[in-house]
Scaffold this motif. Sequence first.
Motif, PDB file in Angstrom:
ATOM      1  N   ARG A  69     -18.017   8.007  -2.883  1.00  8.63           N
ATOM      2  CA  ARG A  69     -16.741   8.121  -3.844  1.00  8.63           C
ATOM      3  C   ARG A  69     -15.864   7.285  -3.518  1.00  8.63           C
ATOM      4  O   ARG A  69     -15.010   6.729  -4.288  1.00  8.63           O
ATOM      5  CB  ARG A  69     -16.496   9.644  -3.780  1.00  8.63           C
ATOM      6  CG  ARG A  69     -15.696   9.851  -5.049  1.00  8.63           C
ATOM      7  CD  ARG A  69     -14.904  11.575  -5.124  1.00  8.63           C
ATOM      8  NE  ARG A  69     -14.413  11.999  -4.102  1.00  8.63           N
ATOM      9  CZ  ARG A  69     -13.814  13.085  -3.925  1.00  8.63           C
ATOM     10  NH1 ARG A  69     -13.785  13.616  -5.383  1.00  8.63           N
ATOM     11  NH2 ARG A  69     -13.195  13.510  -3.043  1.00  8.63           N
ATOM     12  N   LEU A  70     -15.508   7.115  -2.327  1.00  5.00           N
ATOM     13  CA  LEU A  70     -14.332   6.480  -2.028  1.00  5.00           C
ATOM     14  C   LEU A  70     -14.377   5.045  -2.573  1.00  5.00           C
ATOM     15  O   LEU A  70     -13.649   4.469  -3.315  1.00  5.00           O
ATOM     16  CB  LEU A  70     -13.933   6.201  -0.355  1.00  5.00           C
ATOM     17  CG  LEU A  70     -12.881   5.377  -0.016  1.00  5.00           C
ATOM     18  CD1 LEU A  70     -11.722   5.827  -0.556  1.00  5.00           C
ATOM     19  CD2 LEU A  70     -12.776   5.493   1.564  1.00  5.00           C
ATOM     20  N   VAL A 115      -3.604   8.131  -9.660  1.00  5.27           N
ATOM     21  CA  VAL A 115      -4.941   7.486  -9.207  1.00  5.27           C
ATOM     22  C   VAL A 115      -4.617   6.881  -7.813  1.00  5.27           C
ATOM     23  O   VAL A 115      -5.353   6.969  -7.083  1.00  5.27           O
ATOM     24  CB  VAL A 115      -5.625   6.608 -10.230  1.00  5.27           C
ATOM     25  CG1 VAL A 115      -6.930   6.202  -9.583  1.00  5.27           C
ATOM     26  CG2 VAL A 115      -5.839   7.487 -11.388  1.00  5.27           C
ATOM     27  N   GLN A 116      -3.665   6.292  -7.604  1.00 10.23           N
ATOM     28  CA  GLN A 116      -3.223   5.477  -6.320  1.00 10.23           C
ATOM     29  C   GLN A 116      -3.076   6.564  -5.225  1.00 10.23           C
ATOM     30  O   GLN A 116      -3.651   6.508  -4.084  1.00 10.23           O
ATOM     31  CB  GLN A 116      -1.935   4.520  -6.688  1.00 10.23           C
ATOM     32  CG  GLN A 116      -1.621   4.217  -5.234  1.00 10.23           C
ATOM     33  CD  GLN A 116      -0.323   3.417  -5.387  1.00 10.23           C
ATOM     34  OE1 GLN A 116      -0.515   2.065  -6.109  1.00 10.23           O
ATOM     35  NE2 GLN A 116       0.875   3.629  -4.893  1.00 10.23           N
ATOM     36  N   LEU A 117      -2.434   7.488  -5.599  1.00 10.88           N
ATOM     37  CA  LEU A 117      -2.065   8.713  -4.832  1.00 10.88           C
ATOM     38  C   LEU A 117      -3.716   9.082  -4.376  1.00 10.88           C
ATOM     39  O   LEU A 117      -3.862   9.636  -2.887  1.00 10.88           O
ATOM     40  CB  LEU A 117      -1.197   9.745  -5.345  1.00 10.88           C
ATOM     41  CG  LEU A 117       0.098   9.267  -5.480  1.00 10.88           C
ATOM     42  CD1 LEU A 117       0.886  10.418  -6.189  1.00 10.88           C
ATOM     43  CD2 LEU A 117       0.781   9.205  -3.904  1.00 10.88           C
ATOM     44  N   GLU A 122      -8.106   9.897  -0.278  1.00 13.59           N
ATOM     45  CA  GLU A 122      -9.459   9.913  -0.202  1.00 13.59           C
ATOM     46  C   GLU A 122      -9.772   9.181   1.135  1.00 13.59           C
ATOM     47  O   GLU A 122     -10.453   9.107   1.940  1.00 13.59           O
ATOM     48  CB  GLU A 122     -10.181   9.478  -1.312  1.00 13.59           C
ATOM     49  CG  GLU A 122     -11.860   9.464  -1.195  1.00 13.59           C
ATOM     50  CD  GLU A 122     -12.437  10.612  -1.222  1.00 13.59           C
ATOM     51  OE1 GLU A 122     -13.566  10.798  -1.416  1.00 13.59           O
ATOM     52  OE2 GLU A 122     -11.776  11.790  -1.018  1.00 13.59           O
ATOM     53  N   CYS A 123      -9.262   7.921   1.166  1.00 14.39           N
ATOM     54  CA  CYS A 123      -9.194   6.911   2.266  1.00 14.39           C
ATOM     55  C   CYS A 123      -8.797   7.700   3.717  1.00 14.39           C
ATOM     56  O   CYS A 123      -9.615   7.587   4.551  1.00 14.39           O
ATOM     57  CB  CYS A 123      -8.174   5.831   1.931  1.00 14.39           C
ATOM     58  SG  CYS A 123      -8.802   4.503   1.029  1.00 14.39           S
ATOM     59  N   SER A 130      -6.395   3.477   6.118  1.00 15.03           N
ATOM     60  CA  SER A 130      -6.152   2.950   4.874  1.00 15.03           C
ATOM     61  C   SER A 130      -7.005   1.382   4.621  1.00 15.03           C
ATOM     62  O   SER A 130      -6.965   0.563   3.660  1.00 15.03           O
ATOM     63  CB  SER A 130      -5.069   2.591   3.998  1.00 15.03           C
ATOM     64  OG  SER A 130      -4.271   1.920   5.057  1.00 15.03           O
ATOM     65  N   GLU A 131      -7.950   1.127   5.495  1.00 11.62           N
ATOM     66  CA  GLU A 131      -8.410  -0.258   5.772  1.00 11.62           C
ATOM     67  C   GLU A 131      -9.326  -0.722   4.873  1.00 11.62           C
ATOM     68  O   GLU A 131      -9.339  -1.413   4.196  1.00 11.62           O
ATOM     69  CB  GLU A 131      -9.364  -0.232   7.166  1.00 11.62           C
ATOM     70  CG  GLU A 131      -8.493  -0.222   8.681  1.00 11.62           C
ATOM     71  CD  GLU A 131      -9.214  -0.257   9.863  1.00 11.62           C
ATOM     72  OE1 GLU A 131     -10.492  -0.558   9.586  1.00 11.62           O
ATOM     73  OE2 GLU A 131      -8.609  -0.329  10.881  1.00 11.62           O
ATOM     74  N   LEU A 132     -10.183   0.422   4.082  1.00 13.84           N
ATOM     75  CA  LEU A 132     -11.301   0.109   3.076  1.00 13.84           C
ATOM     76  C   LEU A 132     -10.363  -0.318   1.704  1.00 13.84           C
ATOM     77  O   LEU A 132     -10.478  -1.236   1.021  1.00 13.84           O
ATOM     78  CB  LEU A 132     -11.926   1.154   2.723  1.00 13.84           C
ATOM     79  CG  LEU A 132     -13.108   0.945   1.758  1.00 13.84           C
ATOM     80  CD1 LEU A 132     -14.068  -0.073   2.535  1.00 13.84           C
ATOM     81  CD2 LEU A 132     -14.103   1.995   1.649  1.00 13.84           C
TER      82      LEU A 132
END
Length: 201
Positions: A69-70, A115-117, A122-123, A130-132
């Motif tokens: 999902r991420l 959505v950004q939040l 989720e990260c 937040s690397e991904l």
Amino acid sequence: MHATPPSDAEVPDAPRRRGRPRSDAATSAVLDAAYRLSATEGLRGATIQAIAAASGVSKMTIYKWWEGRLQLLIDAYMRQATVMLPLSETLPPPEAIRAHVQQYLVALRGDLGRVQLAVLAECMAETGNSELFVARYLSVRRALGVRVIRRGQRDGSIASQRPAEALYDQIYGTIFYRFQFGLKGLDKGFVQALVDTAFAA
């Protein structure tokens, strides 16, 4: 810039998968559903099962195209941000950045901000960092912004000779920080002054 992971046909020497070839329409349906559910229902509502039901694409197919999902949520966010927040490479650089930050400010107050939040939450929940998000989205957008700023430094329209990366981070990092933590004062006048200060000699 690709807003979705490349299909097998776009990757040289990719092993062929059995089953039907990837459909652009189905990909768009999944990304639209993921974005819409994240904006309206948050992470609790934007499950793979709910996304599959809303898009008409099976969970099995979704998991073939995205690791989880991420990755899907990041791609859905990137696709929408690319459409909503184009950064001109033909306008004079200061004008391009000023227009872009104003568009970003408006977008943050709507679905894109929600959505950004959700994506960043989720990260942190999935990976602890937040690397991904940086690798899959931010690095691409940052590289484009840095390229525009460097062009302005070369043609003299941006007076500051600080590294373009530092100028980009000063502008967008400040906006991101204030939005992420709900600090007051993030308005049109503030971001205009932010850009002017960053670009001054």
